[in-house]
Design a protein around this motif. Sequence first.
Motif, PDB file in Angstrom:
ATOM      1  N   ILE A 119      -9.947  26.675  82.003  1.00  0.00           N
ATOM      2  CA  ILE A 119      -9.455  25.673  81.379  1.00  0.00           C
ATOM      3  C   ILE A 119      -8.071  25.313  80.248  1.00  0.00           C
ATOM      4  CG2 ILE A 119     -10.732  25.242  78.672  1.00  0.00           C
ATOM      5  CD1 ILE A 119     -13.260  26.288  79.392  1.00  0.00           C
ATOM      6  N   GLU A 120      -7.474  24.212  80.812  1.00  0.00           N
ATOM      7  CA  GLU A 120      -6.289  23.570  79.950  1.00  0.00           C
ATOM      8  C   GLU A 120      -6.124  23.793  78.781  1.00  0.00           C
ATOM      9  OE1 GLU A 120      -4.727  20.679  82.230  1.00  0.00           O
ATOM     10  OE2 GLU A 120      -4.863  21.321  84.702  1.00  0.00           O
ATOM     11  N   THR A 121      -6.174  23.127  78.065  1.00  0.00           N
ATOM     12  CA  THR A 121      -6.353  23.043  76.959  1.00  0.00           C
ATOM     13  C   THR A 121      -7.530  23.653  76.212  1.00  0.00           C
ATOM     14  OG1 THR A 121      -7.052  20.665  76.988  1.00  0.00           O
ATOM     15  CG2 THR A 121      -4.509  21.492  77.007  1.00  0.00           C
ATOM     16  N   ALA A 122      -8.063  25.190  75.679  1.00  0.00           N
ATOM     17  CA  ALA A 122      -8.831  25.251  74.872  1.00  0.00           C
ATOM     18  C   ALA A 122      -8.229  25.378  73.379  1.00  0.00           C
ATOM     19  CB  ALA A 122      -9.264  26.297  75.145  1.00  0.00           C
ATOM     20  N   PRO A 123      -8.804  24.782  72.509  1.00  0.00           N
ATOM     21  CA  PRO A 123      -8.397  25.068  70.850  1.00  0.00           C
ATOM     22  C   PRO A 123      -8.631  26.657  70.280  1.00  0.00           C
ATOM     23  CG  PRO A 123      -9.305  22.732  71.040  1.00  0.00           C
ATOM     24  CD  PRO A 123      -9.395  23.308  72.252  1.00  0.00           C
ATOM     25  N   LEU A 124      -7.795  26.367  69.167  1.00  0.00           N
ATOM     26  CA  LEU A 124      -7.550  27.915  68.584  1.00  0.00           C
ATOM     27  C   LEU A 124      -7.724  27.371  67.224  1.00  0.00           C
ATOM     28  CD1 LEU A 124      -4.809  29.875  70.081  1.00  0.00           C
ATOM     29  CD2 LEU A 124      -7.315  29.545  71.133  1.00  0.00           C
ATOM     30  N   VAL A 125      -9.104  28.660  66.868  1.00  0.00           N
ATOM     31  CA  VAL A 125      -9.534  28.148  65.153  1.00  0.00           C
ATOM     32  C   VAL A 125      -9.722  29.389  65.105  1.00  0.00           C
ATOM     33  CG1 VAL A 125     -10.465  25.384  66.251  1.00  0.00           C
ATOM     34  CG2 VAL A 125     -11.821  27.489  65.923  1.00  0.00           C
ATOM     35  N   GLU A 126      -9.759  29.040  63.748  1.00  0.00           N
ATOM     36  CA  GLU A 126     -10.371  30.639  62.741  1.00  0.00           C
ATOM     37  C   GLU A 126     -11.855  31.021  63.099  1.00  0.00           C
ATOM     38  OE1 GLU A 126      -8.286  31.930  61.036  1.00  0.00           O
ATOM     39  OE2 GLU A 126      -6.598  30.977  60.806  1.00  0.00           O
ATOM     40  N   GLN A 127     -11.812  32.166  63.937  1.00  0.00           N
ATOM     41  CA  GLN A 127     -13.212  32.584  63.167  1.00  0.00           C
ATOM     42  C   GLN A 127     -14.457  32.390  62.375  1.00  0.00           C
ATOM     43  OE1 GLN A 127     -13.888  35.238  66.083  1.00  0.00           O
ATOM     44  NE2 GLN A 127     -16.562  34.593  64.944  1.00  0.00           N
ATOM     45  N   ALA A 128     -13.873  32.664  61.130  1.00  0.00           N
ATOM     46  CA  ALA A 128     -14.293  31.827  60.437  1.00  0.00           C
ATOM     47  C   ALA A 128     -15.564  30.330  60.498  1.00  0.00           C
ATOM     48  CB  ALA A 128     -14.157  31.956  58.866  1.00  0.00           C
ATOM     49  N   ASN A 129     -14.760  29.715  61.014  1.00  0.00           N
ATOM     50  CA  ASN A 129     -15.239  28.161  61.322  1.00  0.00           C
ATOM     51  C   ASN A 129     -16.001  28.327  62.175  1.00  0.00           C
ATOM     52  OD1 ASN A 129     -13.208  27.977  59.558  1.00  0.00           O
ATOM     53  ND2 ASN A 129     -11.704  26.501  61.140  1.00  0.00           N
ATOM     54  N   ILE A 130     -16.130  29.667  63.122  1.00  0.00           N
ATOM     55  CA  ILE A 130     -17.284  29.306  64.478  1.00  0.00           C
ATOM     56  C   ILE A 130     -19.062  30.295  63.709  1.00  0.00           C
ATOM     57  CG2 ILE A 130     -17.020  30.039  66.995  1.00  0.00           C
ATOM     58  CD1 ILE A 130     -14.532  29.890  66.922  1.00  0.00           C
ATOM     59  N   GLY A 131     -18.270  30.388  63.164  1.00  0.00           N
ATOM     60  CA  GLY A 131     -19.866  31.739  63.174  1.00  0.00           C
ATOM     61  C   GLY A 131     -19.685  32.740  63.626  1.00  0.00           C
ATOM     62  N   ALA A 132     -21.122  33.128  63.625  1.00  0.00           N
ATOM     63  CA  ALA A 132     -20.889  34.781  64.197  1.00  0.00           C
ATOM     64  C   ALA A 132     -20.453  34.886  66.062  1.00  0.00           C
ATOM     65  CB  ALA A 132     -22.291  35.550  64.832  1.00  0.00           C
ATOM     66  N   ALA A 133     -20.183  33.357  66.972  1.00  0.00           N
ATOM     67  CA  ALA A 133     -19.897  33.969  68.295  1.00  0.00           C
ATOM     68  C   ALA A 133     -18.293  33.489  68.138  1.00  0.00           C
ATOM     69  CB  ALA A 133     -19.858  32.407  68.328  1.00  0.00           C
ATOM     70  N   ASP A 134     -18.106  34.204  69.423  1.00  0.00           N
ATOM     71  CA  ASP A 134     -16.364  33.934  69.396  1.00  0.00           C
ATOM     72  C   ASP A 134     -15.404  33.379  70.481  1.00  0.00           C
ATOM     73  OD1 ASP A 134     -16.593  37.108  69.190  1.00  0.00           O
ATOM     74  OD2 ASP A 134     -17.631  36.613  71.327  1.00  0.00           O
TER      75      ASP A 134
END
Length: 318
Positions: A119-134
């Motif tokens: 995957i060439e472009t996977a955005p990186l975000v804060e863990q808290a914005n996703i929930g319990a997932a990685d």
Amino acid sequence: MNWLRAIAAALVTAIPVSQAAPQSAAPPPSAQGADNSEVLMLEREGHDRLTVPVSIGDKGPFNFLIDTGAQATVVSKELADRIGLTERMPAKLIGMASSRDVEVAYLHDFKLGSRTFDIETAPLVEQANIGAADGVLGLDSLQKQRVLFNFVDRTIEVADADTLGGNRGFEITVTARRKYGQLIINQASIAGIPVAVILGTGSEGSIGNLALQKRLRGTKVGTAELTDINGAMESSGVTLVHNLRIGNARISQVPLAFVDSPSLDALGLETKPAIVLGMSELRLFRRVAIDFKQRKVLLDLPKNAGWFNDPNSFNFGL
């Protein structure tokens, strides 16, 4: 009422990054279904959404949320730092309620079941914005496949349509159009108003845009807090609407929150009534199949579905 967590990312624009040579590693746990289809066990994370195990290179497995409303696969910054994702570049991430500048990383040997790809472009975000997932498993990981969600057996199968049994056992089949990899169902209406429908397994509840809100009447039943993938929070009234019809299926009552959504705008739906159908409604079906290659959505109705107006239509819901 506080039941909404947002869709991940409708659109990601990024400076392209160069590919690197893949590395071999063992795939995460999976099983073989009938005709050699890939069967992955679904788990529920803290917000009642679906996750599956994935690996990145020789690390994992990690739990990734499945979001059929997101174009891009997203990784938490915490996981990216932990596993050493250093190939990063700037990009813009468009979420359900906001647009933000982010970094994207290159994922080498991303493994979903027995499939391995980059995957060439996977955005990186804060863990808290996703929930319990990685992370979030977006449509860039599922293209050219049929994805079959079995809510009764709590499994997901990823394969071509023939391997998964074709259209057998599904009462409803609708054709969708594709834009930026997303499937948009146009054979739908709410209270007689034509509406575009996106299936969003990354959202707990269903969300409508302002173009729909302006035309729709319903009963206000409370409020919801919407938190999108960028961490933007927005309060919304929740309206109970009647008669959501998709093909020949009708859900009698649907709670909808409304938001001025950059992600729906990015799909060309600024002025067209549109909704993202979330998990609270999708779980009403026994099975849901999304065929990205054939641009079809197939629905297996619940056992309690009754007739609606004519012998070719089905009615069920809350």
